[in-house]
Scaffold this motif. Sequence first.
Motif, PDB file in Angstrom:
ATOM      1  N   THR A  44       0.618  -1.217   0.024  1.00  0.00           N
ATOM      2  CA  THR A  44       0.182  -0.090  -0.020  1.00  0.00           C
ATOM      3  C   THR A  44       0.848   1.280   0.208  1.00  0.00           C
ATOM      4  O   THR A  44       0.295   2.264  -0.120  1.00  0.00           O
ATOM      5  N   THR A  45       2.253   1.005   0.242  1.00  0.00           N
ATOM      6  CA  THR A  45       3.093   2.352   0.073  1.00  0.00           C
ATOM      7  C   THR A  45       3.173   2.745  -1.424  1.00  0.00           C
ATOM      8  O   THR A  45       3.757   3.713  -1.873  1.00  0.00           O
ATOM      9  N   GLY A  46       2.931   1.937  -2.407  1.00  0.00           N
ATOM     10  CA  GLY A  46       3.308   2.104  -3.799  1.00  0.00           C
ATOM     11  C   GLY A  46       1.647   2.014  -4.518  1.00  0.00           C
ATOM     12  O   GLY A  46       0.709   2.117  -3.868  1.00  0.00           O
ATOM     13  N   PRO A  47       1.888   2.141  -5.779  1.00  0.00           N
ATOM     14  CA  PRO A  47       0.622   2.060  -6.595  1.00  0.00           C
ATOM     15  C   PRO A  47      -0.590   1.035  -6.084  1.00  0.00           C
ATOM     16  O   PRO A  47       0.089  -0.124  -6.035  1.00  0.00           O
ATOM     17  N   ASN A  48      -1.681   1.240  -5.809  1.00  0.00           N
ATOM     18  CA  ASN A  48      -2.571   0.228  -5.488  1.00  0.00           C
ATOM     19  C   ASN A  48      -4.143   0.504  -5.739  1.00  0.00           C
ATOM     20  O   ASN A  48      -4.338   1.613  -5.980  1.00  0.00           O
ATOM     21  N   MET A  49      -4.897  -0.359  -5.849  1.00  0.00           N
ATOM     22  CA  MET A  49      -6.238  -0.281  -6.171  1.00  0.00           C
ATOM     23  C   MET A  49      -6.958   0.758  -5.239  1.00  0.00           C
ATOM     24  O   MET A  49      -7.849   1.558  -5.806  1.00  0.00           O
ATOM     25  N   LEU A  50      -6.931   0.578  -4.058  1.00  0.00           N
ATOM     26  CA  LEU A  50      -7.924   1.257  -3.030  1.00  0.00           C
ATOM     27  C   LEU A  50      -7.173   2.821  -3.191  1.00  0.00           C
ATOM     28  O   LEU A  50      -8.248   3.800  -3.222  1.00  0.00           O
ATOM     29  N   ARG A  51      -6.214   3.075  -3.387  1.00  0.00           N
ATOM     30  CA  ARG A  51      -5.614   4.469  -3.464  1.00  0.00           C
ATOM     31  C   ARG A  51      -6.181   5.076  -4.988  1.00  0.00           C
ATOM     32  O   ARG A  51      -6.524   6.224  -4.999  1.00  0.00           O
ATOM     33  N   ASP A  52      -5.921   4.143  -6.102  1.00  0.00           N
ATOM     34  CA  ASP A  52      -5.974   4.622  -7.188  1.00  0.00           C
ATOM     35  C   ASP A  52      -7.184   4.712  -8.088  1.00  0.00           C
ATOM     36  O   ASP A  52      -7.454   5.269  -8.971  1.00  0.00           O
ATOM     37  N   VAL A  53      -8.099   3.474  -7.445  1.00  0.00           N
ATOM     38  CA  VAL A  53      -9.295   2.940  -8.293  1.00  0.00           C
ATOM     39  C   VAL A  53     -10.454   3.458  -7.371  1.00  0.00           C
ATOM     40  O   VAL A  53     -11.396   4.067  -7.672  1.00  0.00           O
ATOM     41  N   PHE A  54     -10.401   3.064  -6.227  1.00  0.00           N
ATOM     42  CA  PHE A  54     -11.476   3.081  -5.077  1.00  0.00           C
ATOM     43  C   PHE A  54     -11.499   4.035  -4.291  1.00  0.00           C
ATOM     44  O   PHE A  54     -11.774   3.835  -3.053  1.00  0.00           O
ATOM     45  N   GLY A  55     -10.633   5.152  -4.361  1.00  0.00           N
ATOM     46  CA  GLY A  55     -10.533   6.116  -3.388  1.00  0.00           C
ATOM     47  C   GLY A  55     -11.767   6.755  -2.838  1.00  0.00           C
ATOM     48  O   GLY A  55     -11.679   6.923  -1.590  1.00  0.00           O
ATOM     49  N   ALA A  56     -12.799   6.476  -3.526  1.00  0.00           N
ATOM     50  CA  ALA A  56     -14.123   7.005  -2.931  1.00  0.00           C
ATOM     51  C   ALA A  56     -14.347   6.485  -1.712  1.00  0.00           C
ATOM     52  O   ALA A  56     -15.181   6.865  -1.102  1.00  0.00           O
ATOM     53  N   LEU A  57     -14.029   5.009  -1.527  1.00  0.00           N
ATOM     54  CA  LEU A  57     -14.436   4.193  -0.243  1.00  0.00           C
ATOM     55  C   LEU A  57     -13.867   4.914   0.913  1.00  0.00           C
ATOM     56  O   LEU A  57     -14.439   4.767   1.962  1.00  0.00           O
ATOM     57  N   LEU A  58     -12.840   5.722   0.696  1.00  0.00           N
ATOM     58  CA  LEU A  58     -12.157   6.201   1.848  1.00  0.00           C
ATOM     59  C   LEU A  58     -12.478   7.881   1.748  1.00  0.00           C
ATOM     60  O   LEU A  58     -11.443   8.751   1.746  1.00  0.00           O
ATOM     61  N   SER A  59     -13.534   8.414   1.765  1.00  0.00           N
ATOM     62  CA  SER A  59     -13.854   9.586   1.382  1.00  0.00           C
ATOM     63  C   SER A  59     -13.470  10.818   2.449  1.00  0.00           C
ATOM     64  O   SER A  59     -13.715  11.904   2.406  1.00  0.00           O
ATOM     65  N   GLY A  60     -13.384  10.037   3.827  1.00  0.00           N
ATOM     66  CA  GLY A  60     -13.095  10.683   4.951  1.00  0.00           C
ATOM     67  C   GLY A  60     -11.670  11.417   4.997  1.00  0.00           C
ATOM     68  O   GLY A  60     -11.240  11.992   5.752  1.00  0.00           O
ATOM     69  N   GLY A  61     -10.930  11.289   3.849  1.00  0.00           N
ATOM     70  CA  GLY A  61      -9.683  11.609   3.563  1.00  0.00           C
ATOM     71  C   GLY A  61      -8.676  10.550   4.477  1.00  0.00           C
ATOM     72  O   GLY A  61      -7.474  11.125   4.328  1.00  0.00           O
ATOM     73  N   GLU A  62      -9.118   9.558   4.811  1.00  0.00           N
ATOM     74  CA  GLU A  62      -8.190   8.542   5.265  1.00  0.00           C
ATOM     75  C   GLU A  62      -7.195   7.911   4.094  1.00  0.00           C
ATOM     76  O   GLU A  62      -7.615   7.881   3.149  1.00  0.00           O
TER      77      GLU A  62
END
Lengths: 221, 247
Positions: A74-92
């Motif tokens: 998760t320190t590099g490119p990953n799906m949660l960060r780059d594709v599914f960022g909306a799942l963590l809309s609280g800025g986490e």
Amino acid sequence: MIYAIGANERFLHNDILDQMFQLRARVFKDRLNWDVTVMNGREVDSFDDCDALYLTSINEQTGKLQGSLRLLPTTGPNMLRDVFGALLSGGEVVQSPLIWESSRFCIDPDLAAQPGRLNSVTTELFCAVVEVGLFAGLETVVSVYDARMVRIFRRANWPAEPIGVPVQFGEVLTHAGFFEITPEARHRLGVAGGHPFPVVIGLRASSPTRVLAATQSSISA
Amino acid sequence: MTGFTAHPMGLNRNFVNLIEEVASVKNQSEIRELLTRLEIAFELNSVAYVAINLPRITGVDRYVAATYSKSWIDRYDQQNYWRLDPVLREGFSTILPIDWGKFDVSTPAVRTFFGEAAEFGVGRQGLSFPVRGKYGEKALFSISSDIKLSRWLRLAPRWIRDFQVLSYHIHEMVLRAEGIREPDVKLTPRELECLKWSAAGKSAAEIGIILSLSEKTVRFYQDLARTKLDAKNLTHAVAKLYTFDLL
């Protein structure tokens, strides 16, 4: 048995990986109708170029691929960060050297379990995630998953700790959650799926004990 | 960063101090000093950090900070071990920690390499930790030791988690000390659009026509974006867009 195949070993396992990309096309495009790109019958995305580590379940008798998943730091490119960022809309931000992301989990549809029962390839892959995670010193694996997986995690005794808020992507209500990487979690999964012994091939072979002794003697020789 | 930064299980005071020390390094001259302190703290023979694919703003394709002796570094360069070193080759493709003991020393070249390394003071036991960074850069943090094998075999597995954490913090430290950091910005779609067209060589007037905005409004958005990116001028802002993959 599970092969953990990193980018350094892709050339040794071309056939398994090719089966995997085809299985992913069958599962994610044909069956689940996800918004994925399939070319020549193979589903490949940009994260496959990011030194992904694949866990692949192989039938010992036939050599055929039964299921697979993909791990990324998760320190590099990953799906949660780059594709599914909306799942963590609280800025986490999930970004830690002790958390890897699991994605593209799939099982050969022909091997589907009886309704209400756990597929042993599923639990074998979950066990492999924990084994590899322990080997790498991880604490947690994060994953994005849909509702159909929630029941499976619960049955396997490896429940997700949900993070963020579920979001509708296309036709799929999507969740993100943390999964525990501990010897206890490995034990519980083993009990649930009938895998008392290590499932991943190769982690042992490169364990310090044997090979280091070999290095030692040959260097001093 | 908010939220979920995990901490190692065997969290003890010394380790926390060490991480804080890493976090406090601000410039290049302190990096080597810190690596030496790590070497001493863990009774190691060497500590080394190598990174590739750093954001192009740095203008170097490989970044090295190590406690190796000058003579080993010269030898390494002179023999072009960059190509042969199996630790590097594997470390920039796998994401699993690497115990150097796994390498096949039946190949004469590899055996010679490890043999020479030992002659130049590199430990016979080693662990390397791949780091993957947010800009797509890759780093490898390596430690080596000559402590007795039995003790190494006891310590190494316990070190894995601590060094995973340390490796990452050291990588972040290097980015910071080298002035490579993510602009702490989120550009709005309008700002991004106005910059992108500018990157494509369009003037503010032309962009205005494309986006149905007045030239003045285009300049307004570009100026906002430039300020957010902490760029000196429009060209600099566009360069930063590329560097940080904001396109």
